[in-house]
Design a protein around this motif. Sequence first.
Motif, PDB file in Angstrom:
ATOM      1  N   VAL A 235     -14.539  12.832  10.605  1.00 53.38           N
ATOM      2  CA  VAL A 235     -13.342  13.913  10.562  1.00 53.38           C
ATOM      3  C   VAL A 235     -12.265  13.406  11.263  1.00 53.38           C
ATOM      4  N   THR A 236     -12.297  12.895  12.384  1.00 50.48           N
ATOM      5  CA  THR A 236     -11.235  12.217  13.398  1.00 50.48           C
ATOM      6  C   THR A 236     -10.683  11.055  12.616  1.00 50.48           C
ATOM      7  N   GLU A 237     -11.327  10.168  11.838  1.00 53.14           N
ATOM      8  CA  GLU A 237     -10.843   9.256  11.141  1.00 53.14           C
ATOM      9  C   GLU A 237     -10.105   9.712  10.014  1.00 53.14           C
ATOM     10  N   ILE A 238     -10.542  10.796   9.112  1.00 50.42           N
ATOM     11  CA  ILE A 238      -9.715  11.397   8.282  1.00 50.42           C
ATOM     12  C   ILE A 238      -8.366  12.050   8.583  1.00 50.42           C
ATOM     13  N   ARG A 239      -8.471  12.771   9.804  1.00 46.63           N
ATOM     14  CA  ARG A 239      -6.914  13.105  10.654  1.00 46.63           C
ATOM     15  C   ARG A 239      -6.303  12.119  10.798  1.00 46.63           C
ATOM     16  N   GLU A 240      -6.706  11.121  11.333  1.00 46.68           N
ATOM     17  CA  GLU A 240      -5.925   9.986  11.550  1.00 46.68           C
ATOM     18  C   GLU A 240      -5.059   9.226  10.361  1.00 46.68           C
ATOM     19  N   LEU A 241      -6.021   9.168   9.463  1.00 46.60           N
ATOM     20  CA  LEU A 241      -5.642   8.562   8.226  1.00 46.60           C
ATOM     21  C   LEU A 241      -4.575   9.662   7.420  1.00 46.60           C
ATOM     22  N   PHE A 242      -4.442  10.910   7.781  1.00 48.73           N
ATOM     23  CA  PHE A 242      -3.484  11.958   7.101  1.00 48.73           C
ATOM     24  C   PHE A 242      -2.215  11.662   7.931  1.00 48.73           C
TER      25      PHE A 242
ATOM     26  N   LYS B 107     -12.120   9.546  -0.833  1.00 50.49           N
ATOM     27  CA  LYS B 107     -13.502   8.966  -0.641  1.00 50.49           C
ATOM     28  C   LYS B 107     -14.184   9.617   0.760  1.00 50.49           C
ATOM     29  N   LYS B 108     -13.677   9.353   1.660  1.00 51.11           N
ATOM     30  CA  LYS B 108     -14.128   9.837   3.100  1.00 51.11           C
ATOM     31  C   LYS B 108     -14.632  11.295   3.079  1.00 51.11           C
ATOM     32  N   LEU B 109     -13.787  12.058   2.323  1.00 53.46           N
ATOM     33  CA  LEU B 109     -14.274  13.527   2.401  1.00 53.46           C
ATOM     34  C   LEU B 109     -15.443  13.754   1.481  1.00 53.46           C
ATOM     35  N   GLU B 110     -15.750  13.117   0.467  1.00 52.25           N
ATOM     36  CA  GLU B 110     -16.810  13.117  -0.444  1.00 52.25           C
ATOM     37  C   GLU B 110     -17.983  12.602   0.321  1.00 52.25           C
TER      38      GLU B 110
ATOM     39  N   ALA C 273       0.754  -1.062  -0.131  1.00 48.87           N
ATOM     40  CA  ALA C 273      -0.015  -0.004   0.049  1.00 48.87           C
ATOM     41  C   ALA C 273       0.776   1.411   0.002  1.00 48.87           C
ATOM     42  N   THR C 274       0.335   2.271  -0.745  1.00 49.30           N
ATOM     43  CA  THR C 274       1.353   3.486  -0.696  1.00 49.30           C
ATOM     44  C   THR C 274       0.493   4.469  -0.159  1.00 49.30           C
ATOM     45  N   ALA C 275       1.218   5.796  -0.217  1.00 46.65           N
ATOM     46  CA  ALA C 275       0.554   6.953   0.482  1.00 46.65           C
ATOM     47  C   ALA C 275      -0.668   7.385  -0.546  1.00 46.65           C
ATOM     48  N   ASP C 276      -0.435   7.275  -1.930  1.00 51.16           N
ATOM     49  CA  ASP C 276      -1.583   7.404  -2.918  1.00 51.16           C
ATOM     50  C   ASP C 276      -2.788   6.468  -2.451  1.00 51.16           C
ATOM     51  N   ASP C 277      -2.638   5.398  -2.210  1.00 49.46           N
ATOM     52  CA  ASP C 277      -3.753   4.427  -1.644  1.00 49.46           C
ATOM     53  C   ASP C 277      -4.436   5.209  -0.580  1.00 49.46           C
ATOM     54  N   VAL C 278      -3.781   5.737   0.318  1.00 49.74           N
ATOM     55  CA  VAL C 278      -4.303   6.295   1.480  1.00 49.74           C
ATOM     56  C   VAL C 278      -5.051   7.666   1.055  1.00 49.74           C
ATOM     57  N   GLN C 279      -4.245   8.418   0.234  1.00 47.79           N
ATOM     58  CA  GLN C 279      -4.907   9.614  -0.213  1.00 47.79           C
ATOM     59  C   GLN C 279      -6.298   9.293  -1.066  1.00 47.79           C
ATOM     60  N   GLU C 280      -6.352   8.005  -1.828  1.00 46.87           N
ATOM     61  CA  GLU C 280      -7.493   7.918  -2.217  1.00 46.87           C
ATOM     62  C   GLU C 280      -8.695   7.655  -1.438  1.00 46.87           C
TER      63      GLU C 280
END
Length: 88
Positions: free
Chosen positions: A74-81, A34-37, A23-30
């Motif tokens: 929001v919390t999940e997205i922050r942690e994914l970053f 999706k979560k932001l959408e 898995a790459t940073a690009d995979d996490v970015q995708e």
Amino acid sequence: MNEQIPTNRPAIDSSVYDFAPGATADDVQELIEKKLERLDAMLLMTWGVGGETFGRVLDASARDSYLWACSELVTEIRELFGLQGGLQ
């Protein structure tokens, strides 16, 4: 029933995001995108014309649960970053 929502629980159990080998940073970015959408779509229902329906149709408990789900995203997205930085 007056139910308190815990505020100290993490949104992500580290085992949930045990990324596949390679898995790459690009995979996490995708995944983040999706979560932001999803979050954007959910929040559209809380303001303007959607907000009128949101306030009129849902009872207080349902509104709280809905907004709590937005907050957890929001919390999940922050942690994914944060996790994204550890991948190459």
